[in-house]
Design an enzyme around this catalytic site. Sequence first.
Site, PDB file in Angstrom:
ATOM      1  N   GLU A 120     -12.996   4.359   5.536  1.00  6.80           N
ATOM      2  CA  GLU A 120     -12.992   3.544   6.747  1.00  6.80           C
ATOM      3  C   GLU A 120     -14.118   3.848   7.715  1.00  6.80           C
ATOM      4  O   GLU A 120     -14.304   3.126   8.691  1.00  6.80           O
ATOM      5  CB  GLU A 120     -11.646   3.747   7.450  1.00  6.80           C
ATOM      6  CG  GLU A 120     -10.519   3.325   6.541  1.00  6.80           C
ATOM      7  CD  GLU A 120      -9.167   3.773   7.003  1.00  6.80           C
ATOM      8  OE1 GLU A 120      -9.101   4.767   7.734  1.00  6.80           O
ATOM      9  OE2 GLU A 120      -8.194   3.130   6.631  1.00  6.80           O
ATOM     10  N   ARG A 145      -8.455  -1.070   8.283  1.00  2.09           N
ATOM     11  CA  ARG A 145      -9.469  -0.171   7.744  1.00  2.09           C
ATOM     12  C   ARG A 145      -9.869   0.897   8.765  1.00  2.09           C
ATOM     13  O   ARG A 145     -11.046   1.142   9.019  1.00  2.09           O
ATOM     14  CB  ARG A 145     -10.689  -0.968   7.265  1.00  2.09           C
ATOM     15  CG  ARG A 145     -11.431  -0.234   6.155  1.00  2.09           C
ATOM     16  CD  ARG A 145     -12.448  -1.059   5.421  1.00  2.09           C
ATOM     17  NE  ARG A 145     -13.102  -0.213   4.417  1.00  2.09           N
ATOM     18  CZ  ARG A 145     -13.944  -0.633   3.492  1.00  2.09           C
ATOM     19  NH1 ARG A 145     -14.243  -1.901   3.421  1.00  2.09           N
ATOM     20  NH2 ARG A 145     -14.495   0.189   2.640  1.00  2.09           N
ATOM     21  N   CYS A 146      -8.848   1.481   9.370  1.00  3.10           N
ATOM     22  CA  CYS A 146      -9.123   2.592  10.284  1.00  3.10           C
ATOM     23  C   CYS A 146      -7.851   3.400  10.447  1.00  3.10           C
ATOM     24  O   CYS A 146      -6.765   2.920  10.168  1.00  3.10           O
ATOM     25  CB  CYS A 146      -9.639   2.102  11.622  1.00  3.10           C
ATOM     26  SG  CYS A 146      -8.418   1.769  12.879  1.00  3.10           S
ATOM     27  N   GLN A 163       0.822  -1.208   0.000  1.00  2.00           N
ATOM     28  CA  GLN A 163       0.000   0.000   0.000  1.00  2.00           C
ATOM     29  C   GLN A 163       0.858   1.260   0.000  1.00  2.00           C
ATOM     30  O   GLN A 163       0.348   2.352  -0.099  1.00  2.00           O
ATOM     31  CB  GLN A 163      -0.905   0.008   1.245  1.00  2.00           C
ATOM     32  CG  GLN A 163      -1.853  -1.180   1.325  1.00  2.00           C
ATOM     33  CD  GLN A 163      -2.670  -1.219   2.596  1.00  2.00           C
ATOM     34  OE1 GLN A 163      -2.775  -2.273   3.211  1.00  2.00           O
ATOM     35  NE2 GLN A 163      -3.267  -0.120   3.010  1.00  2.00           N
TER      36      GLN A 163
END
Length: 789
Positions: free
Chosen positions: A743, A373-374, A223
């Site tokens: 998110e 996802r945060c 990523q």
Amino acid sequence: MTTPKTSPEVGGMGHSIKRKEDPRFIRGKGTYVDDVVLPGMLYLDIVRSPHAHAKIVKIDTAKAMAVPGVLAVITGADLAKYNLHWMPTLMSDTQMVLPVEKVMYQAQEVAAVLATTRYAAADGAAAVEVDYDPLPAVVSPQKALEPGAPVLRTDKKDKKDNHIWHWEWGDRAATDRAFSEAEVTVREQIYIPRIHVASIETCGCVAYFDKVNDKLTVWMTTQAPHAIRTVFALVAGHVGLAEHKIRIISPDIGGGFGGKVPVYPGYVIAVAASVLTGKPVKWIEDRMENLQADSFARDYHITAELAAKKDGTLTALRIKTLADHGYTDAAANPSKFPAGLFHVCTGSYDLKAAHVEVDGAYTNKPPGGIAYRCSFRVTEAVHTIERMVDIMAHQLGQDPAEFRKKNFIKPEQFPYKSALGWEYDSGNYAGALDKAMQTIGYAELKREQAEKRQRGELMGIGISSFTEIVGAGPSKHFDILGLKMFDSCEIRVHPTGKAIARFGTKSQGQGHETTYAQILAEELGIPAKDIQIEEGDTDTAPYGLGTYASRSTPVAGAAAAVAARKIVDKARRLAAYLLEVAPEDLVYEPGKFSVKGAPNRSKTIQDCAFAAYTNHPQGMEAGLEAVSYYDPPNLTYPFGSYICVVDIDKGTGEVKVRRFVAIDDCGNIINPMIVQGQVHGGLTMGLAPALLEEISYDEHGNVQGGSFIDYLLPTAVETPKWETGHTITPSPHHPIGAKGIGESATVGAPAAIANAVVDALWHLGVRHVDIPITPPKVWKLLREKGVTE
Ligand code: CDP
């Protein structure tokens, strides 16, 4: 912004244009790492430890070397010759690439087998014989910190315990004072268990060291390709890998969710194997390796206290947390914040005092602490404050919605400085909650619940009114391994008015090829279909810190707008030259300059682009290009209100989510369809830890939940029909008024579900249930409360 400024043909912000990347994905023509096949490519497979903690007595490679096709077995001792057996983690701790003395968790890499085919590599890995001397495993972080616990990190010469760090934030004295003066306090122990991102695509790479050109190219599931290149250069510079000779290509990525930020040993071993052999080397994890050995999220043991006045005014929050990091702190947090952004835990509420403490502990588990996802521990923060506020409302006998509204930060208080130091940019929390209440029919549901309770049925209504904090970050506070957190966009407009734009971020399915083109279309008036977007190749894209923590829109999206405005500035000067007027005599609307008072005299952006290469004024540089490295002045604070209705089966303890309304606010929306898709996926990934997913360990450190047989992902069967909507409160500091959205739903959803379950059971004396709220857990509670036999 509700009505798009541009036409559907231009497709700027606010248009639900179809995703430009989908034609290749739905035809199966994406290029994922495993699709990369190079001539003469070799394959790597990894031998993993069956023990959670053990000395390595001997590694016998003879049988493995006899397997046809096996070329080499690589051990820690081999890497130690080049000082490559340890590597730094993103939190400046150290992590083994391959062990020399002992293993620290079950499924840890022990050795790697290089072979001519994947099957031969796997057969070779199965034939490697490792002699272990098991050591006692330290599984619980509480026990890890007890005096006399075995010290795990014996590699750290001065380390006398398993404590990693202590971190605290806020005003302790003011908070303690507020608690001693409080009329009502509530306290709860909340455990947020380990979970795994379980992306569809596992991790892997193809490393190719071209000995002729002295150049290393790595196609890898990352990523953050630029940061990885720099880290590779810093770690392997001593063996000749200089940064300009390293190219990281992050091709199509099948889901990242934070799990593809860290550097895993497999990547490094594949690179080392390619450098040694001069051949391309492929390493792709299988599903169980991915679940058992890659970095995990959460694993926070929280003790939270909330103080209020009798009238329901919240006054203070106090939190102590024990963070289980496994055997190394490999969290992908900004350096300054070892507990990530956990200190946004005052949430959407106007709390005057707060203090938070976190201690990190080593255990015999894989590294944890990734931001699933945060935005760096925001889910943990939101879950805590939303559970605590709900407990307080119930304790005071007040309606949880009205209680929230009474304590929300009010719209006129923005920009709002929280007790823990954050400056919230904008918000209208009551607006989102009101919309959610209207959409779901809150008053009617309350009546239904009261009737059902009379009949002994268990129905619950849960609210989560969360605030996110995304867009890391202002470089004055945010860096990873010293690399300042900004992001970038570089635009080149070609002579015929088409364009290419490259970014320092990397989409993993979020649709950047579409939404970045829409931002540029909005600014430049060039149709989105005429703008090619590229990310993920360090040889071509400008430097950036990558995509995680919903930072792409807040940071690289802003860079896109700023770079586009530089293009418009130059195009204005070109238009002025072509029209023979002064630049300030021109009026700009996206895609067109016209002369003030003479709208028929105009030049399009395409005319200007052509002139930039064919007819530019003397003294002006040719070309139409711009770059922006955007350092945001602040983070953005998206928010939302979710309301969930559950019915609980008294016979089985099963929780059924009957309705779920999600109202999100991410400021100005670039593509409503993509935002809705992000929310749908995020809600399902929020349902998962609330009801199903957990990775736990037995007392010997054996992983439970290491395959999809017992790590339960939600399927279409478990997933309810999501009802979504939005309000729009633009960010005042973002060039296009946008905030992140990727998110929000994962962050906000678990608390709404947990609150609904506790709401259904509160009258029975239940105050809290830890997620995942599985049928056996609820059934046991119902038995304890005498509701079921
Ligand atoms: O960093 P990441 O892409 O994961 O998260 P994000 O910036 O929140 O964006 C997720 C997707 O939603 C991207 O395609 C964004 O461009 C899109 N988005 C949008 O259309 N409008 C917004 N206000 C925010 C995001």
